[in-house]
Design a protein around this motif. Structure first.
Motif, PDB file in Angstrom:
ATOM      1  N   ALA A  18       7.242   8.195  -9.020  1.00  0.00           N
ATOM      2  CA  ALA A  18       7.266   9.175 -10.107  1.00  0.00           C
ATOM      3  C   ALA A  18       7.354   8.487 -11.460  1.00  0.00           C
ATOM      4  CB  ALA A  18       8.439  10.118  -9.931  1.00  0.00           C
ATOM      5  N   CYS A  19       8.089   7.346 -11.512  1.00  0.00           N
ATOM      6  CA  CYS A  19       8.265   6.621 -12.775  1.00  0.00           C
ATOM      7  C   CYS A  19       7.006   5.885 -13.190  1.00  0.00           C
ATOM      8  CB  CYS A  19       9.388   5.593 -12.641  1.00  0.00           C
ATOM      9  SG  CYS A  19      10.991   6.350 -12.556  1.00  0.00           S
ATOM     10  N   GLY A  20       6.170   5.512 -12.220  1.00  0.00           N
ATOM     11  CA  GLY A  20       5.010   4.687 -12.511  1.00  0.00           C
ATOM     12  C   GLY A  20       3.952   5.413 -13.314  1.00  0.00           C
ATOM     13  N   GLU A  21       3.416   4.712 -14.295  1.00  0.00           N
ATOM     14  CA  GLU A  21       2.347   5.267 -15.114  1.00  0.00           C
ATOM     15  C   GLU A  21       1.075   4.495 -14.797  1.00  0.00           C
ATOM     16  OE1 GLU A  21       2.582   7.701 -17.464  1.00  0.00           O
ATOM     17  OE2 GLU A  21       4.675   8.059 -16.926  1.00  0.00           O
ATOM     18  N   ASN A  22      -0.046   5.079 -15.159  1.00  0.00           N
ATOM     19  CA  ASN A  22      -1.309   4.382 -15.003  1.00  0.00           C
ATOM     20  C   ASN A  22      -2.084   4.391 -16.304  1.00  0.00           C
ATOM     21  OD1 ASN A  22      -1.829   3.364 -12.243  1.00  0.00           O
ATOM     22  ND2 ASN A  22      -1.285   5.460 -11.710  1.00  0.00           N
ATOM     23  N   THR A  23      -2.497   3.213 -16.734  1.00  0.00           N
ATOM     24  CA  THR A  23      -3.315   3.107 -17.936  1.00  0.00           C
ATOM     25  C   THR A  23      -4.703   3.643 -17.617  1.00  0.00           C
ATOM     26  OG1 THR A  23      -2.041   1.188 -18.594  1.00  0.00           O
ATOM     27  CG2 THR A  23      -4.185   1.468 -19.645  1.00  0.00           C
ATOM     28  N   LYS A  24      -5.175   4.567 -18.441  1.00  0.00           N
ATOM     29  CA  LYS A  24      -6.405   5.278 -18.085  1.00  0.00           C
ATOM     30  C   LYS A  24      -7.642   4.836 -18.866  1.00  0.00           C
ATOM     31  CE  LYS A  24      -4.876   7.930 -14.838  1.00  0.00           C
ATOM     32  NZ  LYS A  24      -5.302   7.651 -13.456  1.00  0.00           N
ATOM     33  N   ALA A  25      -7.460   3.904 -19.795  1.00  0.00           N
ATOM     34  CA  ALA A  25      -8.629   3.368 -20.509  1.00  0.00           C
ATOM     35  C   ALA A  25      -8.456   1.870 -20.637  1.00  0.00           C
ATOM     36  CB  ALA A  25      -8.738   4.002 -21.888  1.00  0.00           C
ATOM     37  N   PRO A  26      -9.531   1.107 -20.460  1.00  0.00           N
ATOM     38  CA  PRO A  26      -9.393  -0.354 -20.521  1.00  0.00           C
ATOM     39  C   PRO A  26      -8.734  -0.808 -21.821  1.00  0.00           C
ATOM     40  CG  PRO A  26     -11.593   0.246 -19.813  1.00  0.00           C
ATOM     41  CD  PRO A  26     -10.922   1.518 -20.238  1.00  0.00           C
TER      42      PRO A  26
ATOM     43  N   TYR B  58      15.225 -18.230  10.509  1.00  0.00           N
ATOM     44  CA  TYR B  58      14.106 -18.523   9.621  1.00  0.00           C
ATOM     45  C   TYR B  58      12.785 -18.103  10.248  1.00  0.00           C
ATOM     46  CZ  TYR B  58      17.062 -21.473   6.714  1.00  0.00           C
ATOM     47  OH  TYR B  58      18.033 -21.930   5.873  1.00  0.00           O
ATOM     48  N   SER B  59      11.856 -17.717   9.395  1.00  0.00           N
ATOM     49  CA  SER B  59      10.486 -17.467   9.842  1.00  0.00           C
ATOM     50  C   SER B  59       9.535 -17.933   8.752  1.00  0.00           C
ATOM     51  CB  SER B  59      10.218 -15.971  10.044  1.00  0.00           C
ATOM     52  OG  SER B  59      11.184 -15.405  10.867  1.00  0.00           O
ATOM     53  N   VAL B  60       8.341 -18.208   9.185  1.00  0.00           N
ATOM     54  CA  VAL B  60       7.258 -18.474   8.238  1.00  0.00           C
ATOM     55  C   VAL B  60       6.268 -17.331   8.401  1.00  0.00           C
ATOM     56  CG1 VAL B  60       5.389 -20.028   7.592  1.00  0.00           C
ATOM     57  CG2 VAL B  60       7.555 -20.955   8.367  1.00  0.00           C
ATOM     58  N   GLU B  61       5.824 -16.799   7.289  1.00  0.00           N
ATOM     59  CA  GLU B  61       5.018 -15.576   7.371  1.00  0.00           C
ATOM     60  C   GLU B  61       3.776 -15.681   6.493  1.00  0.00           C
ATOM     61  OE1 GLU B  61       7.173 -11.685   7.309  1.00  0.00           O
ATOM     62  OE2 GLU B  61       5.980 -11.445   5.485  1.00  0.00           O
ATOM     63  N   VAL B  62       2.671 -15.247   7.045  1.00  0.00           N
ATOM     64  CA  VAL B  62       1.433 -15.126   6.269  1.00  0.00           C
ATOM     65  C   VAL B  62       1.126 -13.637   6.180  1.00  0.00           C
ATOM     66  CG1 VAL B  62      -1.044 -15.627   6.219  1.00  0.00           C
ATOM     67  CG2 VAL B  62       0.558 -17.355   7.025  1.00  0.00           C
ATOM     68  N   SER B  63       0.812 -13.182   4.988  1.00  0.00           N
ATOM     69  CA  SER B  63       0.525 -11.748   4.871  1.00  0.00           C
ATOM     70  C   SER B  63      -0.728 -11.515   4.037  1.00  0.00           C
ATOM     71  CB  SER B  63       1.708 -11.015   4.240  1.00  0.00           C
ATOM     72  OG  SER B  63       1.896 -11.438   2.914  1.00  0.00           O
ATOM     73  N   PHE B  64      -1.381 -10.424   4.363  1.00  0.00           N
ATOM     74  CA  PHE B  64      -2.547  -9.988   3.598  1.00  0.00           C
ATOM     75  C   PHE B  64      -2.166  -8.648   2.980  1.00  0.00           C
ATOM     76  CE2 PHE B  64      -6.246  -7.150   3.616  1.00  0.00           C
ATOM     77  CZ  PHE B  64      -7.056  -7.824   2.716  1.00  0.00           C
ATOM     78  N   ASP B  65      -2.233  -8.545   1.663  1.00  0.00           N
ATOM     79  CA  ASP B  65      -1.859  -7.264   1.067  1.00  0.00           C
ATOM     80  C   ASP B  65      -3.012  -6.638   0.295  1.00  0.00           C
ATOM     81  OD1 ASP B  65      -1.843  -8.507  -1.460  1.00  0.00           O
ATOM     82  OD2 ASP B  65       0.288  -8.965  -1.316  1.00  0.00           O
ATOM     83  N   SER B  66      -2.939  -5.353   0.202  1.00  0.00           N
ATOM     84  CA  SER B  66      -3.950  -4.580  -0.508  1.00  0.00           C
ATOM     85  C   SER B  66      -3.216  -3.591  -1.401  1.00  0.00           C
ATOM     86  CB  SER B  66      -4.820  -3.865   0.523  1.00  0.00           C
ATOM     87  OG  SER B  66      -5.410  -2.734  -0.042  1.00  0.00           O
ATOM     88  N   LEU B  67      -3.490  -3.675  -2.701  1.00  0.00           N
ATOM     89  CA  LEU B  67      -2.830  -2.786  -3.660  1.00  0.00           C
ATOM     90  C   LEU B  67      -3.858  -1.812  -4.225  1.00  0.00           C
ATOM     91  CD1 LEU B  67      -0.845  -5.241  -3.501  1.00  0.00           C
ATOM     92  CD2 LEU B  67      -0.305  -4.831  -5.878  1.00  0.00           C
ATOM     93  N   ASN B  68      -3.664  -0.549  -3.974  1.00  0.00           N
ATOM     94  CA  ASN B  68      -4.586   0.459  -4.515  1.00  0.00           C
ATOM     95  C   ASN B  68      -4.582   0.409  -6.035  1.00  0.00           C
ATOM     96  OD1 ASN B  68      -5.314   1.316  -2.061  1.00  0.00           O
ATOM     97  ND2 ASN B  68      -4.270   3.299  -2.154  1.00  0.00           N
ATOM     98  N   ASN B  69      -5.614   0.967  -6.638  1.00  0.00           N
ATOM     99  CA  ASN B  69      -5.658   0.965  -8.091  1.00  0.00           C
ATOM    100  C   ASN B  69      -6.062   2.331  -8.632  1.00  0.00           C
ATOM    101  OD1 ASN B  69      -5.580  -0.485 -10.629  1.00  0.00           O
ATOM    102  ND2 ASN B  69      -7.763  -0.046 -10.692  1.00  0.00           N
ATOM    103  N   ASP B  70      -5.188   2.898  -9.434  1.00  0.00           N
ATOM    104  CA  ASP B  70      -5.497   4.181 -10.086  1.00  0.00           C
ATOM    105  C   ASP B  70      -5.593   3.999 -11.599  1.00  0.00           C
ATOM    106  OD1 ASP B  70      -5.325   5.436  -7.602  1.00  0.00           O
ATOM    107  OD2 ASP B  70      -3.159   5.667  -7.789  1.00  0.00           O
ATOM    108  N   SER B  71      -5.661   2.751 -12.041  1.00  0.00           N
ATOM    109  CA  SER B  71      -5.654   2.500 -13.494  1.00  0.00           C
ATOM    110  C   SER B  71      -6.937   1.813 -13.941  1.00  0.00           C
ATOM    111  CB  SER B  71      -4.449   1.630 -13.844  1.00  0.00           C
ATOM    112  OG  SER B  71      -4.586   0.392 -13.204  1.00  0.00           O
TER     113      SER B  71
END
Lengths: 205, 180
Positions: A18-26, B58-71
């Motif tokens: 809810a706190c997170g904002e998104n920049t909507k223009a480059p 202890y562990s050693v870990e390899v991870s693949f992450d994907s972050l969505n983008n709405d900006s």
């Protein structure tokens, strides 16, 4: 215990989302165009280098100078020397297209070289040993007379030493006896109508 | 040097004796703030993990992450971020039902962008994570975590300049691990 942890986590995620904002223009404006700020240009064949300027216009309408960027090109290096938008004549006459290009953007102008038609060495009174300034003056095809600064090589015999400073001023150290001083233009390039070197003899008793 | 080799050998033998391979999947929510830009990005994140080690140690870990983008920060068409990370995990067995852990690592990734002269930006990252494992049985555990990641992006080319940007990414993850 589990329920508490899960509830806490879900609450945290909800608050966080809810706190997170998104920049909507480059916020980093992109390139809209690039241009050479100078129009078609004529330069004298023996003048010092002239600096052209280029600029970029961004999508937010701001501009910036890009003279130092690696964007310049020149269609004929036999006619024109060029370094980062600084141009000077490489031959006595001719023309070359100077351009900039980056990605899909480009711009170009025509640079023509005004031909030197005649020249002479200044006739200072050299009658004693010492340092003297040498000067050559040229007449160009548009009937302009100017001091020659580049594309000129001075030579002398009789142990005389000639030095040229960063302002293209040549100084000769004359010793006693006869000294032949020669001015040669466009020594390293083939020109369609080369001008013959001029030699003057100075005598010091 | 001798004692170091002996300790290392003992630790290794213990680790190998009790170590397990594990796979994990996390889902989370992140918030990214840029250091020199007035820009922000918030969305969902997924992470696939492969690790090897002792759950309580202890562990050693390899991870693949994907972050969505709405900006839209670098361009009008910024894509998801994809990253590959390697990390060391240290868990603390406090004889509770939970296994708190600390994780630190680094990685690299990229985001596709749609600029005139760049279609992709690579980045390097350092991360630190605190969380807790909730063992269900010997082979399965749940995980709750807060992950902090510092991203250093490749320069953005504006012709006049090449500008580097950095950001901080805070992510809350919830997931599970399966151990063999």
């Amino acid at each position: 215990m589990k329920k508490t942890i899960y509830s806490l986590f879900i609450l945290l995620v909800m608050i966080f989302t809810a706190c997170g904002e998104n920049t909507k223009a480059p916020v980093i404006a992109d390139i809209a165009s690039i241009q050479i700020d100078d129009n078609n240009l004529s330069i004298y064949s023996t003048d010092e280098a002239q600096t052209l300027t280029a600029s970029v216009t961004y999508t937010d309408s701001t501009t910036a100078q890009i003279n130092d960027a690696d964007i310049w090109n020149n269609s004929d290096y036999d006619v024109l020397y060029m370094y980062n938008g600084s141009v000077s004549a490489a031959s006595n006459g001719g023309s070359s297209t100077v351009g900039i290009s980056y990605g899909r953007f480009s711009d170009e102008i025509n640079v023509s070289v005004i031909k030197l038609t005649d020249f002479n060495i200044s006739s200072d009174d050299i009658n004693a040993t010492g340092d003297y300034i040498l000067e050559a003056t040229g007449t160009f095809e548009d009937n302009t007379s100017k001091v020659i600064k580049t594309n000129l090589v001075w030579t002398a015999d009789n142990g005389a030493v000639i030095s040229v400073d960063e302002n293209y001023v040549a100084t000769i150290t004359i010793l006693s006896g006869d000294t032949n001083v020669t001015a040669t233009l466009f020594e390293e390039t083939n020109t369609s109508a080369p001008l013959a070197p001029i030699t003057k003899t100075y005598t010091v008793n | 040097m001798k004692s170091f080799i002996i300790i290392f050998a003992l630790l290794s033998s213990t680790l190998f004796a009790e170590s397990k391979v594990y796979f994990g999947l996390d889902y989370g929510s992140f918030n990214e703030n840029f250091k020199s830009l007035d820009a922000e990005s918030s969305s969902e994140a997924m992470r696939l993990k492969v690790g090897y080690g002792i759950r309580e140690e202890y562990s050693v870990e390899v991870s693949f992450d994907s972050l969505n983008n709405d900006s839209k920060i670098f361009s009008n068409n910024d894509s998801k971020k994809y990253g590959l990370n390697i990390a060391v995990v240290k868990a603390f067995d406090l004889n509770m039902y939970l296994l708190p852990y600390f994780k630190a690592g680094f990685g690299a990734g990229y985001i596709n962008i749609d600029r005139e002269v760049q279609s992709k930006l690579n980045y390097g990252s350092f991360s630190a994570e605190v969380g807790t494992l909730i063992p269900i049985n010997e082979y399965f555990d749940l995980a709750l975590a807060y992950n902090y990641k510092n991203l250093s992006y490749e320069s953005v080319d504006t012709i006049a300049d090449k500008v580097k940007y950095e950001s901080n990414v805070d992510t809350f993850y919830f997931g599970f691990n399966i151990r063999y």
